[in-house]
Design a protein around this motif. Structure first.
Motif, mmCIF file in Angstrom:
data_model
loop_
_atom_site.group_PDB
_atom_site.id
_atom_site.type_symbol
_atom_site.label_atom_id
_atom_site.label_comp_id
_atom_site.label_asym_id
_atom_site.label_seq_id
_atom_site.Cartn_x
_atom_site.Cartn_y
_atom_site.Cartn_z
ATOM 1 N N GLN A 34 0.979 -1.196 0.500
ATOM 2 C CA GLN A 34 -0.350 -0.327 -0.152
ATOM 3 C C GLN A 34 0.989 1.283 -0.187
ATOM 4 O O GLN A 34 1.163 1.717 -0.827
ATOM 5 N N LYS A 35 1.976 1.062 0.914
ATOM 6 C CA LYS A 35 3.294 2.232 0.682
ATOM 7 C C LYS A 35 3.153 2.195 -0.520
ATOM 8 O O LYS A 35 3.403 3.320 -0.870
ATOM 9 N N LEU A 36 3.706 1.929 -1.091
ATOM 10 C CA LEU A 36 4.512 1.497 -2.037
ATOM 11 C C LEU A 36 3.515 2.008 -3.564
ATOM 12 O O LEU A 36 3.842 2.821 -4.776
ATOM 13 N N ASP A 40 3.400 5.204 -6.580
ATOM 14 C CA ASP A 40 3.230 5.202 -8.031
ATOM 15 C C ASP A 40 1.845 4.312 -7.572
ATOM 16 O O ASP A 40 1.712 2.979 -7.916
ATOM 17 N N PRO A 41 1.272 5.456 -8.211
ATOM 18 C CA PRO A 41 0.042 4.540 -8.824
ATOM 19 C C PRO A 41 -0.338 3.413 -9.896
ATOM 20 O O PRO A 41 -0.762 2.410 -9.524
ATOM 21 N N ASN A 42 0.895 3.257 -10.398
ATOM 22 C CA ASN A 42 0.572 2.108 -11.306
ATOM 23 C C ASN A 42 1.188 0.922 -11.202
ATOM 24 O O ASN A 42 2.088 -0.207 -11.641
ATOM 25 N N HIS A 43 1.834 0.537 -9.272
ATOM 26 C CA HIS A 43 2.298 -0.237 -8.806
ATOM 27 C C HIS A 43 1.790 -1.767 -9.225
ATOM 28 O O HIS A 43 0.588 -1.224 -8.583
ATOM 29 N N VAL A 44 2.387 -2.688 -9.921
ATOM 30 C CA VAL A 44 1.697 -4.145 -9.701
ATOM 31 C C VAL A 44 2.284 -4.952 -9.264
ATOM 32 O O VAL A 44 3.566 -4.723 -8.378
ATOM 33 N N VAL A 66 -2.686 -3.826 -7.875
ATOM 34 C CA VAL A 66 -2.477 -3.877 -6.059
ATOM 35 C C VAL A 66 -3.607 -2.793 -6.492
ATOM 36 O O VAL A 66 -3.984 -1.425 -6.990
ATOM 37 N N ARG A 67 -5.199 -2.810 -4.964
ATOM 38 C CA ARG A 67 -5.754 -1.840 -5.818
ATOM 39 C C ARG A 67 -6.015 -0.933 -3.609
ATOM 40 O O ARG A 67 -5.470 -1.424 -3.021
ATOM 41 N N PRO A 68 -5.655 0.098 -4.362
ATOM 42 C CA PRO A 68 -6.014 0.963 -2.734
ATOM 43 C C PRO A 68 -7.101 0.294 -1.822
ATOM 44 O O PRO A 68 -7.913 0.089 -1.853
#
Length: 142
Positions: A34-36, A40-44, A66-68
């Protein structure tokens, strides 16, 4: 032989397969994600799966989104929920959200939650969610 006589021998310690520690470690990893995601909103997430290719099992890597765990409510305040599986954990009856205030305060809240998980403060909530949830149970046939 004189070298072996100079050593002292003992039994091997048992490997620890503590499910509580494993659950805590997995949950801390999800909070770190969640921190990543905040940075970076495009983190997978990259996961490894075994699939059959031409009759043989092969390890393949797969990308998972990964959903916020946070949302902004109608007044603009950020509210974070902690999810166990797909369902949010309720801390009090009907209250599953943590009021964060602004998005800039999210890293501090996530760090506080990581500290709480490592200290074992959420173990009761995890066990309660595991009992009432459908995680690991087979689906009913339609």
């Amino acid at each position: 032989m004189p070298v072996l006589k100079s050593l002292s021998f003992t039994t091997l310690p048992k490997s620890g397969n503590d499910p509580v520690q494993a659950r805590r470690a997995k949950f801390v990893a999800r909070l770190e994600e969640q921190k990543l995601l905040l940075k970076d909103p495009n983190h997978v997430r990259t996961v490894q799966r075994w699939t059959k290719v031409n009759g043989e099992r092969q390890a393949t890597t797969k990308q998972q989104s990964v959903r916020p765990w946070w949302k902004a409510d109608a007044s603009g305040q950020v509210v974070m929920s902690i999810k166990f599986g797909a369902k949010p954990i309720e801390f009090e009856k009907g209250k599953a959200g943590i009021v964060v205030g602004s998005k800039e305060k999210l890293p501090a809240v996530i760090d506080a939650l990581i500290a709480a998980v490592r200290a074992g403060e959420l173990d009761d909530h995890f066990s309660q969610a595991a009992k009432t949830g459908t995680i690991g149970k087979p689906r009913k046939a339609a």
